[in-house]
Design a protein around this motif. Structure first.
Motif, short mmCIF file in Angstrom:
data_model
loop_
_atom_site.label_atom_id
_atom_site.label_comp_id
_atom_site.label_asym_id
_atom_site.label_seq_id
_atom_site.Cartn_x
_atom_site.Cartn_y
_atom_site.Cartn_z
N SER A 1 -20.37 -58.17 29.98
CA SER A 1 -21.44 -57.57 29.17
C SER A 1 -20.87 -56.71 28.05
O SER A 1 -21.35 -56.74 26.91
CB SER A 1 -22.36 -56.74 30.07
N LEU B 1 -26.67 -60.65 29.03
CA LEU B 1 -27.26 -59.74 28.06
C LEU B 1 -27.18 -60.32 26.66
O LEU B 1 -26.22 -61.00 26.30
CB LEU B 1 -26.55 -58.39 28.11
N PRO C 1 -27.68 -54.17 34.17
CA PRO C 1 -28.07 -54.67 32.84
C PRO C 1 -29.07 -53.76 32.13
O PRO C 1 -29.01 -53.60 30.90
CB PRO C 1 -28.67 -56.05 33.14
N ARG C 2 -29.95 -53.13 32.89
CA ARG C 2 -30.91 -52.21 32.26
C ARG C 2 -30.20 -50.98 31.69
O ARG C 2 -30.51 -50.51 30.59
CB ARG C 2 -31.97 -51.80 33.27
N ALA C 3 -29.22 -50.47 32.44
CA ALA C 3 -28.49 -49.29 31.97
C ALA C 3 -27.68 -49.61 30.71
O ALA C 3 -27.67 -48.83 29.74
CB ALA C 3 -27.57 -48.77 33.07
N SER D 1 -28.20 -52.11 28.51
CA SER D 1 -29.10 -52.39 27.39
C SER D 1 -29.66 -51.10 26.81
O SER D 1 -29.77 -50.94 25.58
CB SER D 1 -30.25 -53.28 27.86
N ARG D 2 -29.99 -50.19 27.69
CA ARG D 2 -30.52 -48.90 27.24
C ARG D 2 -29.46 -48.14 26.42
O ARG D 2 -29.77 -47.57 25.37
CB ARG D 2 -30.93 -48.08 28.47
N GLN E 1 -26.85 -42.30 34.10
CA GLN E 1 -27.57 -43.14 35.05
C GLN E 1 -26.63 -43.62 36.15
O GLN E 1 -25.49 -44.02 35.88
CB GLN E 1 -28.21 -44.34 34.35
N GLU F 1 -28.97 -54.90 40.04
CA GLU F 1 -30.04 -55.08 39.04
C GLU F 1 -30.17 -53.88 38.10
O GLU F 1 -30.73 -54.00 37.00
CB GLU F 1 -31.38 -55.31 39.75
N ASP F 2 -29.64 -52.72 38.51
CA ASP F 2 -29.70 -51.54 37.65
C ASP F 2 -28.76 -51.65 36.44
O ASP F 2 -29.00 -51.02 35.40
CB ASP F 2 -29.32 -50.28 38.43
#
Length: 533
Positions: A11, A176, A139-141, A143-144, A130, A136-137
């Motif tokens: 990523s 991503l 990719p969100r972290a 991207s954010r 974070q 699963e946490d």
């Protein structure tokens, strides 16, 4: 199986990361399993603070995100100073740390490297922190984080991954997509229209430009020339107008000479500057009094309410919003700005002798190697340049002397910058500051980085000693024992020089710029006062 650690590396590469700075530890071994085949270069500093400063210099020189890997506990506490410097100067830095396994973190049981609450500690020097508790946490972290770096005020972000999560299966996670990241917005049309009305009506417009405009040099210049408006550049905005531009003011707004120009303005546009005291009230005598209408353009709406009170706020990215203003404003009649040619000389005349000599030295370095970026520490010549120096281009002069104001920044930050620009970089640092991070000479030598360390030696903490004397305090703790830097630098495998006169410096600089590996050039303050005073 694709682990969480491998997914992280893929990523980061997808988001354009080509270098990470870090020191491996038992808590981050899993992060390093897939690193050799990731296409990402790993740089090993000699201290996590050095890793953070390297990432900071890399980011400032390149405009890309500086990425660090640190271990749990001491790795994070060591890098916190560098994160705080980056936070103060709005530098994009991503710190990935380990943390104790789920069920062990924050337990108080005394696990190796355990902090009472590592995330809470990091949050104080980051835009956010974070904890990745499940695959699963992640990719969100990520991207954010990269959304913030691209479209908001780019401060450090901390993501911590528990040791037991790093090796979990992440094969099912989505790839991503960097194209999905938001762009910095243009200011609202109604606000741009109102700003245009104020600027078009102005007889003596002025622009204040800070580090938030660093990627909008073309748009800023076009607007300044269309309005015939002088541009005062803060420390982090130096170089936004090219060297010798008739509208450029490269002296600090803390000087009386620049404040006189500001006082004559009837409309001021402040772009990407936090309007903080290290740029506008360095001497703590009070902010300049503005009679002008003030328009503040910033990506951070909260910041527009600090410092100078605005009459109009534009919330948006500098590049897009300035482009919008260029399209809207009318071309102003030519104005006489011949008086600007004397501003720098007047501002420099306000400085003490040692600061004037320091500023002259930075001019001398620039004129000798105009294409080489200068990275400054908190030291006398940088203080002088902070108050009056014309950089040849954006990202060619930055330092730690403003904002958070840490010591030891100049050497590792220059190493990170050299990796970014793939060429020589000058580190301008004092004998006190270099002792904070002198071990990073080893990293520069290991990588054969063409870092030119210009070591201003006055055998102590001169700035603090001067402040003590000015406050009628008996100097204490400032006249420190000074090591043999020649011998130390040779021990690190560096080429070492110590010119007896300023006239010898140009040849030494040119030779160092052509050399693979670091060069340490020790400059005696007494010699510089003699030859530049």
């Amino acid at each position: 199986m694709k682990t969480v650690a491998k997914y992280l590396l893929e990523s980061l590469a997808a988001y354009g990361t080509d270098t990470v700075f870090g020191i491996p530890g038992v808590h981050t071994v899993e992060l390093y399993r897939s690193l050799p085949n990731s296409g990402i270069r790993h740089v090993t500093p000699r201290h996590e603070q050095g890793a953070g400063f390297m990432a900071d210099g890399y980011a400032r020189a390149s405009g890309r995100v500086g990425v660090c890997f640190t271990i749990t506990g001491p790795g994070l506490t060591n890098i916190a100073t560098a994160m705080a410097q980056a936070y103060a100067d709005s530098i994009p830095m991503l710190v990935i740390s380990s943390v104790n396994s789920r069920g062990r973190m924050n337990s108080g049981e005394g696990w190796l490297h355990e902090l009472p609450n590592q995330q809470a500690f990091a949050r104080e020097v980051a835009a956010f922190s974070q904890t990745v508790l499940t695959p699963e946490d992640l990719p969100r972290a990520l991207s954010r984080a990269f959304a913030l770096f691209r479209s908001a005020r780019p401060r450090p972000v901390h993501i911590e991954i528990p040791m037991d999560v790093m090796g979990l299966d992440a094969s099912h996670l989505p790839r991503l997509n960097p194209e999905a990241l938001p762009l910095a917005p243009m200011a609202a049309p109604a606000s741009l229209k109102r700003a245009t009305e104020l600027l078009d009506a102005a007889k003596t417009p002025l622009i204040l430009a800070g580090g938030g405009a660093i990627d909008a040099a073309d748009e800023l210049r076009a607007l300044a020339e269309k309005l015939s408006a002088p541009v005062v550049m803060t420390v982090n905005g130096r170089g936004l107008l090219p060297l010798g531009h008739p509208l450029a003011i490269n002296a600090s707004a803390s000087t009386a000479a620049v404040r006189e120009v500001m006082a004559r303005a009837d409309c001021i546009l402040a772009v990407g500057t936090e309007c903080g005291p290290t740029d506008y009230d360095m001497y703590v005598t009070g902010y300049p009094k503005l009679a002008a209408k003030l328009i503040r353009l910033d990506i951070d709406p909260e910041q527009t309410m600090r410092g100078f009170a605005p009459d109009l706020v534009l919330v948006g990215g500098a590049k897009a919003s300035l482009a919008g203003l260029v399209d809207l404003v009318a071309t102003a009649p030519a104005r006489d700005h011949s008086d600007l040619a004397t501003v720098s000389a007047k501002a420099r005349a306000e400085l003490s002798e040692v600061l004037q000599v320091g500023a002259k030295l930075v001019d001398f370095i620039r004129d000798t190697l105009p294409e080489v970026p200068i990275v400054g520490d908190s030291t006398q010549p940088v203080y002088g340049a902070q108050l009056d120096y014309a950089a040849p281009a954006p990202r060619h002069f930055f330092c730690s002397a403003s904002g958070f104001g840490t010591l030891g920044y100049g050497l590792p930050a220059a190493s990170g910058a050299a990796l970014a620009v793939k060429g020589p970089v000058i580190s301008l640092i004092g004998d006190g500051g270099i002792q904070f991070t002198i071990g990073e000479l080893a990293a520069a030598r290991e990588l054969d980085l063409p870092v030119i360390v210009l070591l201003w030696n006055n055998s102590g903490y001169r700035e603090i000693k001067t402040a003590m004397i000015d406050m009628d305090v008996q100097p204490e703790g400032v006249d420190i024992w000074t090591p043999d830097f020649q011998l130390l630098a040779q021990g690190f495998g560096c080429v070492v020089e110590k010119p007896e006169a300023l006239a010898a410096l140009p040849d030494l600089l040119h030779a160092a710029a052509r050399r693979a590996g670091p060069t340490v050039i020790e400059l005696d303050e007494a010699m510089l006062l003699r030859d530049l005073g």
